[in-house]
Motif scaffolding. Structure first.
Motif, PDB file in Angstrom:
ATOM      1  N   ASP A 152       0.828  -1.217   0.000  1.00 17.19           N
ATOM      2  CA  ASP A 152       0.000   0.000   0.000  1.00 17.19           C
ATOM      3  C   ASP A 152       0.857   1.259   0.000  1.00 17.19           C
ATOM      4  O   ASP A 152       0.365   2.354   0.291  1.00 17.19           O
ATOM      5  CB  ASP A 152      -0.921   0.006   1.234  1.00 17.19           C
ATOM      6  CG  ASP A 152      -1.927  -1.138   1.185  1.00 17.19           C
ATOM      7  OD1 ASP A 152      -2.369  -1.466   0.070  1.00 17.19           O
ATOM      8  OD2 ASP A 152      -2.253  -1.719   2.253  1.00 17.19           O
ATOM      9  N   SER A 153       2.160   1.101  -0.297  1.00 15.73           N
ATOM     10  CA  SER A 153       3.122   2.204  -0.349  1.00 15.73           C
ATOM     11  C   SER A 153       3.308   2.892   0.996  1.00 15.73           C
ATOM     12  O   SER A 153       3.676   4.084   1.072  1.00 15.73           O
ATOM     13  CB  SER A 153       2.685   3.243  -1.391  1.00 15.73           C
ATOM     14  OG  SER A 153       2.707   2.662  -2.684  1.00 15.73           O
ATOM     15  N   VAL A 154       3.071   2.145   2.065  1.00 19.00           N
ATOM     16  CA  VAL A 154       3.305   2.694   3.396  1.00 19.00           C
ATOM     17  C   VAL A 154       4.767   2.463   3.756  1.00 19.00           C
ATOM     18  O   VAL A 154       5.272   1.340   3.648  1.00 19.00           O
ATOM     19  CB  VAL A 154       2.378   2.042   4.444  1.00 19.00           C
ATOM     20  CG1 VAL A 154       2.702   2.559   5.855  1.00 19.00           C
ATOM     21  CG2 VAL A 154       0.922   2.320   4.107  1.00 19.00           C
ATOM     22  N   TYR A 155       5.438   3.509   4.176  1.00 19.54           N
ATOM     23  CA  TYR A 155       6.856   3.450   4.531  1.00 19.54           C
ATOM     24  C   TYR A 155       7.047   2.602   5.770  1.00 19.54           C
ATOM     25  O   TYR A 155       6.374   2.790   6.785  1.00 19.54           O
ATOM     26  CB  TYR A 155       7.383   4.871   4.779  1.00 19.54           C
ATOM     27  CG  TYR A 155       8.791   4.917   5.310  1.00 19.54           C
ATOM     28  CD1 TYR A 155       9.891   4.783   4.453  1.00 19.54           C
ATOM     29  CD2 TYR A 155       9.031   5.105   6.677  1.00 19.54           C
ATOM     30  CE1 TYR A 155      11.190   4.840   4.951  1.00 19.54           C
ATOM     31  CE2 TYR A 155      10.319   5.148   7.176  1.00 19.54           C
ATOM     32  CZ  TYR A 155      11.391   5.010   6.309  1.00 19.54           C
ATOM     33  OH  TYR A 155      12.667   5.061   6.803  1.00 19.54           O
ATOM     34  N   LEU A 156       7.983   1.632   5.696  1.00 18.32           N
ATOM     35  CA  LEU A 156       8.231   0.738   6.817  1.00 18.32           C
ATOM     36  C   LEU A 156       9.602   0.946   7.447  1.00 18.32           C
ATOM     37  O   LEU A 156       9.762   0.774   8.645  1.00 18.32           O
ATOM     38  CB  LEU A 156       8.115  -0.726   6.357  1.00 18.32           C
ATOM     39  CG  LEU A 156       6.734  -1.162   5.820  1.00 18.32           C
ATOM     40  CD1 LEU A 156       6.809  -2.582   5.315  1.00 18.32           C
ATOM     41  CD2 LEU A 156       5.662  -1.016   6.886  1.00 18.32           C
ATOM     42  N   GLY A 157      10.596   1.297   6.664  1.00 17.28           N
ATOM     43  CA  GLY A 157      11.932   1.485   7.229  1.00 17.28           C
ATOM     44  C   GLY A 157      12.966   1.717   6.146  1.00 17.28           C
ATOM     45  O   GLY A 157      12.661   1.662   4.945  1.00 17.28           O
ATOM     46  N   CYS A 158      14.223   2.015   6.607  1.00 16.69           N
ATOM     47  CA  CYS A 158      15.306   2.239   5.650  1.00 16.69           C
ATOM     48  C   CYS A 158      16.635   1.938   6.291  1.00 16.69           C
ATOM     49  O   CYS A 158      16.717   1.674   7.476  1.00 16.69           O
ATOM     50  CB  CYS A 158      15.274   3.698   5.187  1.00 16.69           C
ATOM     51  SG  CYS A 158      15.575   4.866   6.542  1.00 16.69           S
ATOM     52  N   ASN A 159      17.739   2.026   5.456  1.00 23.12           N
ATOM     53  CA  ASN A 159      19.063   1.781   6.014  1.00 23.12           C
ATOM     54  C   ASN A 159      19.733   3.090   6.434  1.00 23.12           C
ATOM     55  O   ASN A 159      19.177   4.178   6.247  1.00 23.12           O
ATOM     56  CB  ASN A 159      19.922   1.001   5.027  1.00 23.12           C
ATOM     57  CG  ASN A 159      20.242   1.809   3.788  1.00 23.12           C
ATOM     58  OD1 ASN A 159      19.680   2.893   3.575  1.00 23.12           O
ATOM     59  ND2 ASN A 159      21.152   1.291   2.961  1.00 23.12           N
ATOM     60  N   LYS A 160      20.942   2.993   7.013  1.00 24.30           N
ATOM     61  CA  LYS A 160      21.666   4.158   7.527  1.00 24.30           C
ATOM     62  C   LYS A 160      21.947   5.178   6.423  1.00 24.30           C
ATOM     63  O   LYS A 160      21.829   6.400   6.613  1.00 24.30           O
ATOM     64  CB  LYS A 160      22.992   3.701   8.157  1.00 24.30           C
ATOM     65  CG  LYS A 160      22.840   2.951   9.474  1.00 24.30           C
ATOM     66  CD  LYS A 160      22.406   3.885  10.584  1.00 24.30           C
ATOM     67  CE  LYS A 160      22.381   3.135  11.925  1.00 24.30           C
ATOM     68  NZ  LYS A 160      21.950   4.043  13.028  1.00 24.30           N
ATOM     69  N   ALA A 161      22.308   4.683   5.235  1.00 27.27           N
ATOM     70  CA  ALA A 161      22.638   5.587   4.120  1.00 27.27           C
ATOM     71  C   ALA A 161      21.419   6.427   3.734  1.00 27.27           C
ATOM     72  O   ALA A 161      21.533   7.635   3.464  1.00 27.27           O
ATOM     73  CB  ALA A 161      23.124   4.775   2.922  1.00 27.27           C
ATOM     74  N   PHE A 162      20.251   5.824   3.761  1.00 29.14           N
ATOM     75  CA  PHE A 162      19.025   6.556   3.411  1.00 29.14           C
ATOM     76  C   PHE A 162      18.723   7.615   4.470  1.00 29.14           C
ATOM     77  O   PHE A 162      18.338   8.750   4.161  1.00 29.14           O
ATOM     78  CB  PHE A 162      17.853   5.551   3.311  1.00 29.14           C
ATOM     79  CG  PHE A 162      16.584   6.125   2.757  1.00 29.14           C
ATOM     80  CD1 PHE A 162      16.315   6.047   1.394  1.00 29.14           C
ATOM     81  CD2 PHE A 162      15.677   6.791   3.575  1.00 29.14           C
ATOM     82  CE1 PHE A 162      15.141   6.600   0.879  1.00 29.14           C
ATOM     83  CE2 PHE A 162      14.510   7.322   3.069  1.00 29.14           C
ATOM     84  CZ  PHE A 162      14.225   7.239   1.711  1.00 29.14           C
ATOM     85  N   GLU A 163      18.905   7.193   5.779  1.00 37.26           N
ATOM     86  CA  GLU A 163      18.650   8.147   6.862  1.00 37.26           C
ATOM     87  C   GLU A 163      19.577   9.354   6.756  1.00 37.26           C
ATOM     88  O   GLU A 163      19.161  10.512   6.950  1.00 37.26           O
ATOM     89  CB  GLU A 163      18.857   7.478   8.227  1.00 37.26           C
ATOM     90  CG  GLU A 163      17.741   6.480   8.599  1.00 37.26           C
ATOM     91  CD  GLU A 163      18.031   5.836   9.946  1.00 37.26           C
ATOM     92  OE1 GLU A 163      19.090   6.125  10.560  1.00 37.26           O
ATOM     93  OE2 GLU A 163      17.182   5.022  10.410  1.00 37.26           O
ATOM     94  N   GLU A 164      20.868   9.092   6.480  1.00 38.22           N
ATOM     95  CA  GLU A 164      21.845  10.178   6.422  1.00 38.22           C
ATOM     96  C   GLU A 164      21.585  11.094   5.233  1.00 38.22           C
ATOM     97  O   GLU A 164      21.809  12.311   5.283  1.00 38.22           O
ATOM     98  CB  GLU A 164      23.264   9.602   6.344  1.00 38.22           C
ATOM     99  CG  GLU A 164      23.694   8.916   7.650  1.00 38.22           C
ATOM    100  CD  GLU A 164      25.028   8.216   7.513  1.00 38.22           C
ATOM    101  OE1 GLU A 164      25.557   8.187   6.363  1.00 38.22           O
ATOM    102  OE2 GLU A 164      25.517   7.629   8.493  1.00 38.22           O
ATOM    103  N   PHE A 165      21.107  10.567   4.115  1.00 39.67           N
ATOM    104  CA  PHE A 165      20.869  11.380   2.934  1.00 39.67           C
ATOM    105  C   PHE A 165      19.630  12.277   3.085  1.00 39.67           C
ATOM    106  O   PHE A 165      19.645  13.429   2.745  1.00 39.67           O
ATOM    107  CB  PHE A 165      20.701  10.472   1.703  1.00 39.67           C
ATOM    108  CG  PHE A 165      20.553  11.227   0.428  1.00 39.67           C
ATOM    109  CD1 PHE A 165      21.695  11.708  -0.264  1.00 39.67           C
ATOM    110  CD2 PHE A 165      19.308  11.480  -0.104  1.00 39.67           C
ATOM    111  CE1 PHE A 165      21.550  12.405  -1.449  1.00 39.67           C
ATOM    112  CE2 PHE A 165      19.164  12.198  -1.313  1.00 39.67           C
ATOM    113  CZ  PHE A 165      20.284  12.654  -1.991  1.00 39.67           C
ATOM    114  N   PHE A 166      18.562  11.670   3.621  1.00 37.83           N
ATOM    115  CA  PHE A 166      17.307  12.414   3.740  1.00 37.83           C
ATOM    116  C   PHE A 166      17.093  12.983   5.157  1.00 37.83           C
ATOM    117  O   PHE A 166      16.184  13.769   5.378  1.00 37.83           O
ATOM    118  CB  PHE A 166      16.092  11.550   3.376  1.00 37.83           C
ATOM    119  CG  PHE A 166      16.013  11.250   1.913  1.00 37.83           C
ATOM    120  CD1 PHE A 166      15.530  12.190   1.025  1.00 37.83           C
ATOM    121  CD2 PHE A 166      16.456  10.002   1.408  1.00 37.83           C
ATOM    122  CE1 PHE A 166      15.472  11.891  -0.348  1.00 37.83           C
ATOM    123  CE2 PHE A 166      16.385   9.718   0.063  1.00 37.83           C
ATOM    124  CZ  PHE A 166      15.892  10.653  -0.821  1.00 37.83           C
ATOM    125  N   GLY A 167      17.902  12.445   6.098  1.00 33.82           N
ATOM    126  CA  GLY A 167      17.746  12.913   7.455  1.00 33.82           C
ATOM    127  C   GLY A 167      16.715  12.061   8.196  1.00 33.82           C
ATOM    128  O   GLY A 167      15.683  11.691   7.656  1.00 33.82           O
TER     129      GLY A 167
END
Length: 342
Positions: A325-340
């Motif tokens: 359903d395109s609901v965001y569930l999680g991400c990795n460290k690189a994604f967090e650092e890029f988007f905050g």
């Protein structure tokens, strides 16, 4: 409970003859020693047996007394070892419809003989008889003969009816005045007394018992009087049946089977209870192992998740996870650092 072996019941000094012995010699020996059978053997190996019933049959067939016993004896011997349990003998008596068992050693040589009389006298049948009445074991197939019956005819009737005695009465069903047994017939055959009448040779007075009396009373009466037959009479003194030691032993087997069935049932119940306890222990053990395995799997799964998360976080590529359903569930460290991280 009685635990006697055949060795404790059997007769060891067995009267034996060779196959060449004549019927006259056999009848003389059986009359002399008042025995119900004679073993035919060679070199201590039993070959056959001649019983009182056999002699009654031969008497009824007018077989000459000078005939050799070899061709007239019964060769279907039922044998047992001396260390066998006495109840095994009782079972064999009934199973084969016989009244004599030949006892042999490991080499097949004659060691002794055991009869229904031995069983009745020594085996403690009272433990099976209990409170049973004579009516429960008596044989109503009684042969009644008038006193003027020829002995030869009486022998023929006893043979055809397969009975071990004839009761002498004035009128059918009336009070017994005498009795003629297989043992009597052996002596009569030997003396060629077929033309005699049974009034002159019958045993009298007759030992009687009533249907309401206990079987143990019948056994004790046979024991005390040294007899094998009792005539059963009703309150009017009329003949209604005969009870013999054969009837006692035959019905003892039934009581023995009932006892065995009871013991077997109790053992089956006990085994079922033991099996249920074993099954319960096995189930508990299986559940314990299952629970332990689940814990191990949970630990392994947790470790695998940590390992996977560590691996994903070390990848420089941007990785994120959404459901269908395109609901965001999680991400990795690189994604967090890029988007905050929020």
């Amino acid at each position: 409970m009685n635990n006697k072996s055949i060795a404790e019941l059997m007769t060891r000094d067995v009267i034996q003859v060779s196959p060449q012995a004549t019927l006259m010699q056999c009848a003389e020996l059986m009359s002399q020693y008042r025995i119900s059978s004679l073993l035919i053997s060679e070199n201590e190996v039993p070959l056959g047996i001649l019983t009182e019933r056999d002699l009654v049959r031969l008497f009824s067939q007018d077989v000459p007394l000078d005939k050799a016993v070899a061709g007239l004896m019964s060769t279907s011997l039922v044998t047992v070892h001396a260390d066998s349990y006495y109840r095994d003998a009782c079972h064999l008596f009934v199973l084969h419809g016989i009244r004599h068992l030949v006892v042999v050693d490991d080499l097949g040589r004659l060691a002794g003989i055991v009869t229904e009389t031995d069983f009745r006298r020594n085996a403690g049948v009272e433990e099976f008889i209990g409170l049973r009445t004579v009516a429960s074991i008596m044989d109503p197939n009684v042969l009644l003969l008038p006193p003027d019956t020829l002995v030869a005819h009486a022998a023929s009737m006893m043979n055809s009816r397969k009975v071990s005695c004839a009761v002498v009465v004035i009128i059918d069903g009336s009070a017994p005045i005498g009795i003629v047994t297989e043992r009597d017939m052996v002596g009569l055959y030997r003396h060629q007394a077929g033309v005699a009448i049974i009034r002159d040779i019958m045993s009298s007075p007759v030992a009687t018992i009533t249907p309401e009396q206990l079987v143990i009373d019948a056994v004790q009466r046979m024991q005390n009087d040294g007899i094998r037959h009792l005539v059963v009479v009703n309150p009017q003194g009329e003949t209604v049946a005969v009870v013999s030691e054969h009837d006692v032993v035959k019905h003892t087997e039934g009581q023995y089977v009932e006892l065995l069935n009871k013991i077997i049932h109790e053992q089956v119940v006990a085994l079922e209870l033991k099996q249920a306890k074993i099954d319960e222990l096995v189930l508990k053990s299986a559940l314990t192992k299952s629970e332990k395995r689940v814990r191990q799997l949970k630990t392994q799964t947790g470790n695998q998740k940590v390992l996977l998360r560590t691996l994903i976080d070390t990848i420089p590529d941007l990785i994120f996870l959404k459901n269908t359903d395109s609901v965001y569930l999680g991400c990795n460290k690189a994604f967090e650092e890029f988007f905050g991280a929020e």
